[in-house]
Write an enzyme that holds these catalytic residues in place. Structure first.
Site, PDB file in Angstrom:
ATOM      1  N   ASN A   1       0.830  -1.198   0.000  1.00  0.00           N
ATOM      2  CA  ASN A   1       0.000   0.000   0.000  1.00  0.00           C
ATOM      3  C   ASN A   1       0.859   1.240   0.000  1.00  0.00           C
ATOM      4  OD1 ASN A   1      -0.427   1.908   2.533  1.00  0.00           O
ATOM      5  ND2 ASN A   1       0.117  -0.120   3.338  1.00  0.00           N
TER       6      ASN A   1
ATOM      7  N   LEU B   1      -0.582   8.282   4.359  1.00  0.00           N
ATOM      8  CA  LEU B   1      -1.076   8.978   5.550  1.00  0.00           C
ATOM      9  C   LEU B   1      -2.201   9.971   5.273  1.00  0.00           C
ATOM     10  CD1 LEU B   1       2.211   9.637   7.567  1.00  0.00           C
ATOM     11  CD2 LEU B   1       0.417   7.975   8.079  1.00  0.00           C
TER      12      LEU B   1
ATOM     13  N   CYS C   1       8.015   7.376   9.146  1.00  0.00           N
ATOM     14  CA  CYS C   1       7.833   8.454   8.178  1.00  0.00           C
ATOM     15  C   CYS C   1       9.082   9.333   8.125  1.00  0.00           C
ATOM     16  CB  CYS C   1       6.614   9.266   8.568  1.00  0.00           C
ATOM     17  SG  CYS C   1       6.579   9.602  10.316  1.00  0.00           S
TER      18      CYS C   1
ATOM     19  N   ASN D   1       5.992  -2.307  11.311  1.00  0.00           N
ATOM     20  CA  ASN D   1       5.322  -1.535  10.277  1.00  0.00           C
ATOM     21  C   ASN D   1       5.572  -2.274   8.950  1.00  0.00           C
ATOM     22  OD1 ASN D   1       4.062   0.621   8.867  1.00  0.00           O
ATOM     23  ND2 ASN D   1       4.735   2.016  10.482  1.00  0.00           N
TER      24      ASN D   1
ATOM     25  N   GLY E   1       0.501  -8.266   5.404  1.00  0.00           N
ATOM     26  CA  GLY E   1      -0.224  -9.511   5.168  1.00  0.00           C
ATOM     27  C   GLY E   1       0.628 -10.730   5.512  1.00  0.00           C
TER      28      GLY E   1
HETATM   29  C1  LIG Z   1      -3.691   0.290   4.046  1.00  0.00           C
HETATM   30  C2  LIG Z   1      -2.749   0.380   5.203  1.00  0.00           C
HETATM   31  C3  LIG Z   1      -2.560   1.600   5.853  1.00  0.00           C
HETATM   32  C4  LIG Z   1      -1.678   1.709   6.935  1.00  0.00           C
HETATM   33  N1  LIG Z   1      -1.546   2.914   7.575  1.00  0.00           N
HETATM   34  C5  LIG Z   1      -0.746   3.006   8.669  1.00  0.00           C
HETATM   35  C6  LIG Z   1      -0.651   4.227   9.406  1.00  0.00           C
HETATM   36  O1  LIG Z   1      -1.334   5.218   9.106  1.00  0.00           O
HETATM   37  N2  LIG Z   1       0.202   4.288  10.474  1.00  0.00           N
HETATM   38  C7  LIG Z   1       0.942   3.193  10.864  1.00  0.00           C
HETATM   39  O2  LIG Z   1       1.686   3.282  11.833  1.00  0.00           O
HETATM   40  N3  LIG Z   1       0.860   2.022  10.200  1.00  0.00           N
HETATM   41  C8  LIG Z   1       0.039   1.896   9.110  1.00  0.00           C
HETATM   42  N4  LIG Z   1      -0.064   0.690   8.449  1.00  0.00           N
HETATM   43  C9  LIG Z   1       0.742  -0.479   8.905  1.00  0.00           C
HETATM   44  C10 LIG Z   1      -0.087  -1.404   9.785  1.00  0.00           C
HETATM   45  O3  LIG Z   1      -0.548  -0.748  10.946  1.00  0.00           O
HETATM   46  C11 LIG Z   1       0.731  -2.653  10.188  1.00  0.00           C
HETATM   47  O4  LIG Z   1       1.871  -2.252  10.906  1.00  0.00           O
HETATM   48  C12 LIG Z   1       1.185  -3.482   8.998  1.00  0.00           C
HETATM   49  O5  LIG Z   1       0.224  -3.455   7.974  1.00  0.00           O
HETATM   50  C13 LIG Z   1       1.482  -4.948   9.367  1.00  0.00           C
HETATM   51  O6  LIG Z   1       0.327  -5.624   9.851  1.00  0.00           O
HETATM   52  P1  LIG Z   1      -0.671  -6.519   8.943  1.00  0.00           P
HETATM   53  O7  LIG Z   1       0.183  -7.454   8.139  1.00  0.00           O
HETATM   54  O8  LIG Z   1      -1.580  -7.203   9.906  1.00  0.00           O
HETATM   55  O9  LIG Z   1      -1.404  -5.555   8.071  1.00  0.00           O
HETATM   56  C14 LIG Z   1      -0.941   0.564   7.363  1.00  0.00           C
HETATM   57  C15 LIG Z   1      -1.132  -0.669   6.703  1.00  0.00           C
HETATM   58  C16 LIG Z   1      -2.027  -0.769   5.651  1.00  0.00           C
HETATM   59  C17 LIG Z   1      -2.204  -2.109   4.970  1.00  0.00           C
END
Ligand SMILES: Cc1cc2nc3c(=O)[nH]c(=O)nc-3n(C[C@H](O)[C@H](O)[C@H](O)COP(=O)(O)O)c2cc1C
Ligand SMILES: Cc1cc2nc3c(=O)[nH]c(=O)nc-3n(C[C@H](O)[C@H](O)[C@H](O)COP(=O)(O)OP(=O)(O)OC[C@H]3O[C@@H](n4cnc5c(N)ncnc54)[C@H](O)[C@@H]3O)c2cc1C
Ligand code: FES
Lengths: 264, 306
Positions: free
Chosen positions: B71, B75, B131, B194, B219
């Site tokens: 993705n 932000l 960031c 992250n 994922g």
């Molecule tokens: C669409 C999307 C938007 C995200 N936006 C943020 C965010 O604004 N701030 C943040 O710290 N992490 C953000 N993340 C990271 C997730 O919080 C997480 O750390 C990462 O996706 C790993 O977990 P997962 O595999 O369960 O998605 C985002 C992830 C996705 C997929």
């Protein structure tokens, strides 16, 4: 209330080598949409379908037609097998079960009365519901790449005042793009309440331009790659003329054409 | 199932259960509240906030990859003030912990946001250091121990006692260095991981699928990386850990907890299944029950390495 449901495929038909029509038993998905939003499904809304175990993202497909719970509770979709997910979907058979989220998004806002329905390719199916919703008083202008890709023409013939077809290669109807036919039609007739369009973005842009020229309100159904499908992940962004960002799954997929920044 | 105590403690904050939703995947909760009661969740990491509203990046912002997604949302958010005014009162209606997630262009911005959020009343502040730091020439805070320490210290100073959890980036050679820097600067907890930077190219058009060319991978594909990093960090610091990255079922969450996490977050799995966090919670309870534990928290750090 939005629901996630296991839906059995109860009918399946190949419309062209690449295009499949599928009817799903959706239980009270249609009727629950009615009670909670105060209105039935609107053409242009979509369902988000899981396509097998290996693909994490669901595929958004427009609802082509539906029946409420008392009438059996079904949703029919028409889609083209393009990439991995839709090819998987096209191979499912009657009796198989699909994992479906829906109904999602906001559809076309119509009153009865004549609209000009403009569809391109697999953007055509949701407009059939618009034809029915607008008292069968509308005219359809439908574009396809070629004659063998044309779909649902008989259905539009039944439910529209007039149906005009354009193909990119001239194998059926007008040789060229739909926007030329839209121009002709709007020059001839001034009674349309609006233009409702669904298809690829370049087509939508041209149709929107023609409609604006004639001062006819135009609604367009936009496509963007989606994640959640419900407005939470913000991946399906579309830029508006006023500089703001909206989301196809939640604010759309149907937008007023004049709101959209076509050059973004 | 025998009664397994699901509640866990994360930096002094008691969660009803160890399953939190990850920042950015859950918006501000309104959408998923149409599927279930948000009180079922251990906590909610709200969408990442910045001091001023942000439009985010141009679309396409998402691409599918083998067992993962990329993705590049960038932000997009309404800004911290709008969150406090329009979203926080809604989130506060539920019996769940609210964790605000913040990103800043400068350490000062983190400070201002911490002041506002602590005054408004959140349960925890998650500091996203993945960031770019404008002042440091766009270098991500999360990639340099000294930059990570500076933001942590500033956040802590302005959080008025609200626990500060620093969210680590996996895009580093040695994540324990950053973890130790955050601990040294006063962080109350760490969250990881992250997203991992990645890219997908459409072979027929030769264009990257994402409009920004590259994006963050999440994922199931990232789960083993997350488990490894949580394990390394758990050994390097004493801070409690919120583990995340690729969790889609109870056993995934159990792996992160055994590696050292006190609680877990679920993000991407929501897109496949809106009910994923509840299924992860139930799966975790079942595993704990089967192993004869009286509390899921007993899983934390229980790995028996060779
Ligand atoms: C669409 C999307 C938007 C995200 N936006 C943020 C965010 O604004 N701030 C943040 O710290 N992490 C953000 N993340 C990271 C997730 O919080 C997480 O750390 C990462 O996706 C790993 O977990 P997962 O595999 O369960 O998605 C985002 C992830 C996705 C997929
Ligand atoms: C609101 C909406 C309604 C739609 N209705 C229909 C319909 O009724 N019939 C139909 O045939 N198609 C429809 N589409 C397009 C359909 O969603 C895509 O063709 C499909 O997602 C492609 O998936 P794939 O697995 O074949 O392709 P892949 O290339 O494997 O897909 C990879 C990823 O990109 C996404 N993607 C690829 N093309 C598109 C696209 N054009 N729009 C959105 N996402 C895309 C996929 O969803 C998936 O996440 C609609 C799209 C939207 C946004
Ligand atoms: S797909 Fe998640 S916000 Fe539209």
């Amino acid at each position: 209330m939005k629901v996630e449901q296991q839906c059995k495929i109860i009918a399946r038909e190949r419309l062209t080598p690449d295009t499949v029509s599928m009817t799903l038993a959706v239980g009270d998905m249609v009727s629950s949409a009615i009670t909670n939003t105060g209105r039935p499904i609107h053409p242009g809304q979509f369902i988000h379908i899981k396509c097998g175990e290996g693909l994490l993202l669901r595929r958004p497909i427009s609802i082509q037609s539906w029946l409420g719970t008392r009438m059996g509770g079904t949703i029919t979709v028409v889609f083209e097998a393009k990439g991995e997910g839709t090819r998987w979907l096209a191979q499912r058979q009657v009796g198989d079960t699909l994992d479906v989220l829906g109904p999602l998004g906001n559809g076309f806002r119509t009153t009865s009365g004549p609209y000009l329905l403009v569809g391109g390719g697999v953007g055509v199916p949701p407009l059939h519901a618009c034809a029915c919703y607008t008292g069968c008083a509308s005219t359809a202008i439908l574009g396809f790449r070629s004659k063998d890709r044309a779909i649902l023409l008989d259905r539009f013939d039944e439910d529209c005042v007039d149906v005009q077809v354009a193909t990119d290669d001239g194998s059926l109807g007008y040789h060229g793009f739909v926007d030329a036919l839209v121009r002709q039609e709007l020059e001839k007739k001034r009674h349309y309440q609006g233009v409702l369009a669904c298809g690829p973005k370049p087509m939508l842009k041209r149709v929107a331009e023609v409609a604006a020229e004639f001062g006819v309100p135009c609604q367009v159904s936009m496509e963007e790659r989606m994640g959640c499908g419900v407005g939470a992940c913000l991946v399906c962004a579309v830029t508006m003329k006023d500089g703001t960002v909206k989301h196809v799954c939640k604010d759309g997929p149907v937008f007023d054409a004049e709101e959209v920044d076509w050059d973004a | 199932m025998p009664d397994v105590n699901l509640s866990v403690n994360l930096a002094g904050v008691t969660l009803n259960n160890p399953v939190v939703v990850a920042s950015g995947a859950f918006g501000f909760g309104r959408e998923y509240n149409q599927f279930y009661d948000l009180s079922e969740l251990g906590g909610i990491c709200a969408k990442g906030l910045t001091l001023h509203p942000r439009m985010g990046n141009p679309a396409p912002r998402v691409a599918e990859t083998p067992m993962g997604i990329l993705n590049s949302v960038g932000l997009e958010n309404p800004g911290v003030d709008a969150f406090i005014k329009e979203e926080l009162p809604f989130l506060r209606r539920f019996d769940t912990k609210i964790i605000a997630n913040i990103s800043g262009n400068t350490p000062e911005e983190y400070g201002v946001m911490c002041e506002k959020l602590s005054a408004a009343g959140v349960d925890m502040i998650e500091v996203n250091i993945s960031c770019p730091n404008v002042k440091a020439g766009g270098l991500a805070y999360g990639t340099r121990p000294e930059l990570a320490a500076e933001v942590t210290e500033t956040a802590k100073k302005h959080a008025n006692g609200v626990p500060v959890m620093v969210k680590l980036s996996p895009n580093v050679t040695d994540i324990t260095e950053i973890a130790k820097a955050a601990e040294g600067a006063g962080a109350d907890a760490l969250s990881l991981i992250n997203t991992i930077r990645g890219m997908r190219i459409d072979v027929s058009t030769r264009r990257p699928v994402l409009r920004m060319n590259t994006g963050g991978l999440s994922g199931p594909a990232v789960l083993p990386v997350a488990v490894r990093m949580v394990w390394e960090v758990a050994q390097a610091v004493k801070l409690p850990i919120l583990g995340m990255g690729g969790v889609s079922k109870g056993a995934d969450a159990a792996q992160l907890m055994l590696a050292g996490a006190s609680a877990v977050a679920v993000g991407t799995a929501l897109f496949t299944d809106p009910f994923a966090p509840l299924k992860v919670r139930d799966g975790l309870a079942e595993i704990a029950g089967r192993q004869g534990l009286s509390a899921v928290s007993e899983l934390t750090g229980g790995v028996k390495p060779w």
